[in-house]
Design a protein around this motif. Structure first.
Motif, PDB file in Angstrom:
ATOM      1  N   SER A  48     -42.010  30.317  27.000  1.00 47.51           N
ATOM      2  CA  SER A  48     -41.716  29.550  25.380  1.00 47.51           C
ATOM      3  C   SER A  48     -40.465  29.904  25.087  1.00 47.51           C
ATOM      4  N   GLY A  49     -40.053  28.781  23.810  1.00 45.51           N
ATOM      5  CA  GLY A  49     -38.680  28.994  23.423  1.00 45.51           C
ATOM      6  C   GLY A  49     -38.467  28.579  22.137  1.00 45.51           C
ATOM      7  N   GLN A  50     -37.699  29.079  21.436  1.00 45.37           N
ATOM      8  CA  GLN A  50     -37.197  28.407  20.067  1.00 45.37           C
ATOM      9  C   GLN A  50     -35.785  28.039  20.000  1.00 45.37           C
ATOM     10  N   HIS A  51     -35.567  27.213  19.070  1.00 48.97           N
ATOM     11  CA  HIS A  51     -33.935  26.773  18.878  1.00 48.97           C
ATOM     12  C   HIS A  51     -33.647  26.961  17.652  1.00 48.97           C
ATOM     13  N   TYR A  52     -32.794  27.839  17.389  1.00 48.70           N
ATOM     14  CA  TYR A  52     -32.082  28.047  15.992  1.00 48.70           C
ATOM     15  C   TYR A  52     -30.726  27.159  15.999  1.00 48.70           C
ATOM     16  N   PRO A  68     -36.331  28.508  13.118  1.00 40.44           N
ATOM     17  CA  PRO A  68     -36.133  27.518  14.229  1.00 40.44           C
ATOM     18  C   PRO A  68     -36.206  26.162  13.880  1.00 40.44           C
ATOM     19  N   ASP A  69     -35.560  25.221  14.181  1.00 42.75           N
ATOM     20  CA  ASP A  69     -35.974  23.811  13.972  1.00 42.75           C
ATOM     21  C   ASP A  69     -37.028  23.250  15.053  1.00 42.75           C
ATOM     22  N   TYR A  70     -37.132  23.730  16.269  1.00 41.05           N
ATOM     23  CA  TYR A  70     -38.172  23.444  17.084  1.00 41.05           C
ATOM     24  C   TYR A  70     -38.632  24.477  17.981  1.00 41.05           C
TER      25      TYR A  70
END
Length: 199
Positions: free
Chosen positions: A80-84, A54-56
């Motif tokens: 919570s979360g993650q961006h790919y 993930p980038d953030y």
């Protein structure tokens, strides 16, 4: 030793012939020296578009997408979360979604985990997944329940390859798989289908 004006003119003529070559040689040496001694600039870090990392990441967040008119279209909440970046995919823990269609119909969704594309037009919900389409005009309230639901809120489509329950007003239907398309007025439930219709 005396220099005659004639020999002096001859020397100046000869010097003026070689002067441009001398100046060019000096400029070439100065350029070479500057090139060797000039500071090097640090290259900006390139984003690795092949990385699966993930980038953030975010905590207790809300992501909102607006229509061209400025109206709120999609709102995604999560613990919570993650961006790919490779697939522009947002992975969310304890996801809650609210989508407002052009006709004003509100669709909400929730699940333990979920993924959404960058525009919020395609979602995968897993773990106690619930999708609700609020009633509008002649369309009754619809509620989909299952362990995994695929949702296209903009197209009013819901799909599942796992057991699912559909509540349509007071009616109840369940089966092993589900395909629902509001625009085509199509509900398809397969497998062990059970239906309870209220008069």
């Amino acid at each position: 030793m005396k220099f005659s004006p004639r020999s002096l003119n001859y020397g100046m003529d000869k010097f003026s012939v070689y002067l441009p070559l001398f100046v060019m040689a000096l400029l070439a040496l100065a350029t070479f020296w500057l090139a060797r001694n000039a500071p090097t600039f640090v290259q900006e870090a390139q984003v690795d578009l092949t990385s699966t990392d993930p980038d953030y990441a975010m905590r207790d967040f809300a992501v909102r997408t607006y229509a061209g008119s400025g109206n709120l279209m999609v709102q995604i909440h999560g613990e919570s979360g993650q961006h790919y970046p490779v697939r522009d995919l947002l992975e969310v823990h304890r996801i809650r979604v609210r989508f407002v269609a052009d006709n004003g119909r509100v669709t909400t969704a929730s699940a333990q985990t979920g993924t959404s594309n960058g525009k919020g037009t395609e979602m995968s919900l897993r773990g106690n997944a619930v999708v609700v389409q609020e009633p509008l005009a002649q369309s009754p309230r619809l509620e989909f329940q299952g362990e995994e639901l695929l949702l296209w809120p903009e197209e009013s489509r819901v799909q599942s390859n796992l057991p699912v329950t559909l509540l349509r007003g007071a009616d109840r239907m369940s089966g092993d798989t589900l395909y629902y398309d509001k625009n085509r007025q199509q509900i398809e439930i397969k497998g062990r289908v059970r239906t309870t219709l209220q008069p």
